[in-house]
Design a protein around this motif. Structure first.
Motif, PDB file in Angstrom:
ATOM      1  N   SER A  22      27.374 -69.119 -47.148  1.00 41.20           N
ATOM      2  CA  SER A  22      26.429 -69.770 -46.240  1.00 41.20           C
ATOM      3  C   SER A  22      27.081 -69.866 -44.862  1.00 41.20           C
ATOM      4  O   SER A  22      28.268 -70.194 -44.765  1.00 41.20           O
ATOM      5  CB  SER A  22      26.055 -71.171 -46.736  1.00 41.20           C
ATOM      6  OG  SER A  22      25.428 -71.111 -47.996  1.00 41.20           O
ATOM      7  N   PHE A  23      26.308 -69.581 -43.821  1.00 38.96           N
ATOM      8  CA  PHE A  23      26.850 -69.718 -42.464  1.00 38.96           C
ATOM      9  C   PHE A  23      25.703 -69.913 -41.484  1.00 38.96           C
ATOM     10  O   PHE A  23      24.566 -69.500 -41.743  1.00 38.96           O
ATOM     11  CB  PHE A  23      27.690 -68.505 -42.065  1.00 38.96           C
ATOM     12  CG  PHE A  23      27.033 -67.179 -42.342  1.00 38.96           C
ATOM     13  CD1 PHE A  23      26.226 -66.569 -41.403  1.00 38.96           C
ATOM     14  CD2 PHE A  23      27.233 -66.539 -43.553  1.00 38.96           C
ATOM     15  CE1 PHE A  23      25.636 -65.347 -41.650  1.00 38.96           C
ATOM     16  CE2 PHE A  23      26.640 -65.312 -43.804  1.00 38.96           C
ATOM     17  CZ  PHE A  23      25.841 -64.712 -42.854  1.00 38.96           C
ATOM     18  N   THR A  24      25.997 -70.576 -40.363  1.00 35.32           N
ATOM     19  CA  THR A  24      24.995 -70.857 -39.343  1.00 35.32           C
ATOM     20  C   THR A  24      25.564 -70.544 -37.966  1.00 35.32           C
ATOM     21  O   THR A  24      26.780 -70.540 -37.756  1.00 35.32           O
ATOM     22  CB  THR A  24      24.544 -72.328 -39.380  1.00 35.32           C
ATOM     23  OG1 THR A  24      25.685 -73.163 -39.176  1.00 35.32           O
ATOM     24  CG2 THR A  24      23.884 -72.660 -40.707  1.00 35.32           C
ATOM     25  N   LEU A  25      24.639 -70.311 -37.039  1.00 39.28           N
ATOM     26  CA  LEU A  25      25.008 -70.181 -35.633  1.00 39.28           C
ATOM     27  C   LEU A  25      25.082 -71.577 -35.031  1.00 39.28           C
ATOM     28  O   LEU A  25      24.711 -72.578 -35.665  1.00 39.28           O
ATOM     29  CB  LEU A  25      23.972 -69.325 -34.909  1.00 39.28           C
ATOM     30  CG  LEU A  25      23.737 -67.914 -35.480  1.00 39.28           C
ATOM     31  CD1 LEU A  25      22.643 -67.197 -34.692  1.00 39.28           C
ATOM     32  CD2 LEU A  25      25.018 -67.103 -35.491  1.00 39.28           C
ATOM     33  N   SER A  26      25.512 -71.662 -33.803  1.00 34.94           N
ATOM     34  CA  SER A  26      25.645 -72.976 -33.159  1.00 34.94           C
ATOM     35  C   SER A  26      24.304 -73.663 -32.983  1.00 34.94           C
ATOM     36  O   SER A  26      24.232 -74.889 -32.911  1.00 34.94           O
ATOM     37  CB  SER A  26      26.337 -72.817 -31.800  1.00 34.94           C
ATOM     38  OG  SER A  26      25.577 -71.966 -30.946  1.00 34.94           O
TER      39      SER A  26
END
Length: 608
Positions: free
Chosen positions: A73-77
């Motif tokens: 899982s990962f997100t942008l700012s």
């Protein structure tokens, strides 16, 4: 890097045919290949839109290596991102997330003008585009609400380049200014708002807007929620969902037919064969409904009207028959209640030979009882057709076992009807006697016979007994057939069959019982048959025996009980059975049940 991973050089997208006619712009260092929406292109530095005429800013990009076994899982700012569970992809991949902010609103196809664009137009592209998953992947995006005070539903859409349309992601869930959804593939995503009122996917009880019993996000009829947001046919459909949520509609009753059994009375060539069908429906069926049962192809009966014999339910006593489709159309003369069975039979003529599985199909058009379920006229609602595969109608061309020249004065054709080994059965024509025995040189009296459709229940076995003294009978428990109905025939013949010299110590009981349908087998605990005898058994031990045609010998069955001149035995197949007396107690054959398919090969009890 694992095979099949996506190219991670974000300065070059899919090298597909250039849709922008080689337009190179001052602020774009290369030809625009990055297709995002139809002919809307995207270059890394921000050229975007129809024919690359729009500009946008690439806000942020992120690249992550995702291992299949662990997921990631990962997100942008900005909060936009993706969550890939373990095992969702079949192999390790590089995933790229790009977020664009356009300087102008997203261009929509004219027939999507009902979509309301959000205040800050953004595109979230996740590559590799088209990547599919074995389980759901969650994407997250941010949006700016429309300033107008409207009753709106914000939904993530993905762009389908095949049809050049934005398509709703039905799993969208909103939390303040964050939207999330589970998806089955990667694509380009944008947020749009659906207008207020019926069809926007927000059920309301606001009298100013209009009371809605449901709102499934469209204004289509015949899907459970009508174009006016009312539940259609509440007896059939149900729609669930709280106020302010999207309604999910499904059928609480899915109207369908069930064929319980299809049986035959005779598998011999060129003989009259009584076909029996039992069926039901899970909904009420209207009086007068014409029900088509087809699939009895390859028979010799030509187009005609056939007599129908009804053992359960109410049908007209005649029905049209079509030879090419092997179909008969039966008509109800009374309403058929849900789960109530119809059982009927009709007679056809077997061909000289026929092979292959018969796929019997039952269907009926507009036959559901509309009054019962308050279904408006014109509302499309049918009972789903059903197919049933059966091995009946496998007709094998037989060779006469008796001398071909043996044509008896009272027998109109050669003797094909095998009962046991080379012993034949051929009707004499008077209905009371048959030619029987080796070379058809014996005459047997038809003591009695009976046929009926038997349906065992969990609590009560199905029984059939031939009328008269010392006549055969049968009891079929539920487990033997799994509750499937079976048309059973029993014929008793008065005869003392010729015995092999190795079994000369047996005393024939004077009666033989032929049970059909020939070749039927049963699961544990088997079925109980009663077979009787008329000859003296003084000093003998009577038991039920069946003739194994493979060996030509009679084999003893396990005796369950005996009373007077009758013996009860448990068997696992239908064949020809008789009571024989032996001077000593014989060891029961262990092959009684497994030999059923061999012993039944020639059974039938009919003339050929």
């Amino acid at each position: 890097m694992a095979n099949g991973t996506f190219r991670t050089d974000i300065t070059q997208f899919d090298a597909r045919e250039n849709p922008c006619n080689d337009n190179s712009y001052d602020n774009c260092s290369r030809t625009c290949y990055g297709v995002v929406t139809g002919d809307i292109c995207s270059c890394q530095v921000g050229v975007y839109g129809d024919n690359c005429t729009q500009t946008g800013k690439l806000l942020e990009t992120g690249r992550h290596y995702v291992e299949s076994a662990s997921g990631k899982s990962f997100t942008l700012s900005s909060g936009a991102g993706v969550s890939i569970p373990a095992g969702a992809v079949a192999y390790d991949i590089d995933v790229i997330v790009l977020e664009y902010q356009l300087s102008e609103q997203v261009v929509l196809h004219p027939d999507q003008s009902h979509l309301i664009r959000v205040s800050t137009p953004r595109i979230l592209k996740i590559a590799p585009v088209g990547q599919t998953f074995t389980s759901s992947v969650t994407i997250i995006t941010k949006f700016s609400p429309v300033p107008e005070d409207l009753l709106l539903r914000y939904v993530i859409h993905w762009y389908n380049e095949t049809v050049n349309r934005w398509q709703e992601v039905s799993t969208s869930r909103v939390d303040s200014v964050t939207l999330s959804a589970t998806v089955s593939h990667f694509s380009s995503y944008a947020v749009f708002a659906l207008p207020g009122g019926c069809g926007n996917g927000i059920r309301t009880n606001d009298t100013d807007v209009g009371l809605e019993a449901c709102d499934d996000g469209n204004i289509l009829n015949y899907d459970g929620c009508s174009a006016s947001c009312q539940i259609e046919v509440p007896a059939i459909w149900e729609c669930v969902g709280e106020v302010s949520d999207k309604s999910n509609c499904s059928k609480k009753i899915d109207p369908q037919w069930t064929i319980t059994s299809v049986t035959q009375s005779d598998k011999l060539p060129e003989q009259t064969n009584k076909l029996s069908v039992r069926f039901s429906s899970n909904v009420d069926i209207a009086n007068g409904s014409a029900i088509t049962i087809s699939g009895f192809t390859g028979l010799d009966t030509t187009d005609s009207t056939l007599a129908v014999s009804v053992s359960s339910g109410s049908l007209e006593n005649a029905a049209p028959w079509n030879q090419s489709t092997g179909s008969i159309i039966v008509t109800l003369v009374a309403p058929l209640a849900a789960e109530e069975s119809i059982a009927f039979s009709f007679s056809v003529t077997n061909p000289e030979s026929r092979s292959g599985v018969a796929t019997v199909t039952l269907q009926c058009s507009d036959c559901i009882n509309r009054t019962t379920y308050a279904i408006p006229n014109g509302y499309p609602m049918d009972v789903a057709p059903v197919s049933y595969e059966t091995s009946i109608l496998n007709i094998t061309k037989l060779v006469a076992k008796c001398s071909p020249s043996n044509l008896f004065n009272s027998c109109s054709q050669r003797c094909y009807g095998l009962v046991s080994g080379d012993k034949c059965v051929c009707p004499k024509g008077d209905g009371t006697t048959v030619q029987f025995g080796t070379d058809c040189n014996q005459t047997a009296t038809v003591a009695a016979s009976k046929t009926d459709l038997l349906t065992p229940t969990v609590s009560t076995p199905a029984t059939l007994a031939v009328e008269g003294t010392n006549m055969p009978a049968i009891s079929i428990p539920y487990a033997a057939t799994g509750g499937v109905a079976l048309e059973v025939s029993i014929a008793a013949y008065a005869i003392e069959p010729t015995l092999d010299s190795s079994q000369s110590d047996l005393t024939a009981g004077g009666l033989l019982a032929v049970f059909g349908p020939a070749g039927s087998t049963f699961a544990s605990p088997g079925v109980d048959i009663t077979v009787c005898f008329t000859a003296s058994m003084s000093g003998q031990t009577p038991a039920v025996w069946w003739q194994n045609e493979a060996t030509g010998l009679w084999e003893e069955q396990i005796t369950k009980s005996s009373s007077g001149s009758c013996v009860v035995s448990t068997v696992f197949h239908f064949s020809t059975f008789g009571v024989f007396g032996s001077p000593t107690v014989s060891s029961p054959s262990t092959g009684g049940s497994s030999g059923g398919s061999t012993g039944d090969t020639g059974s039938g009890g009919g003339g050929g």
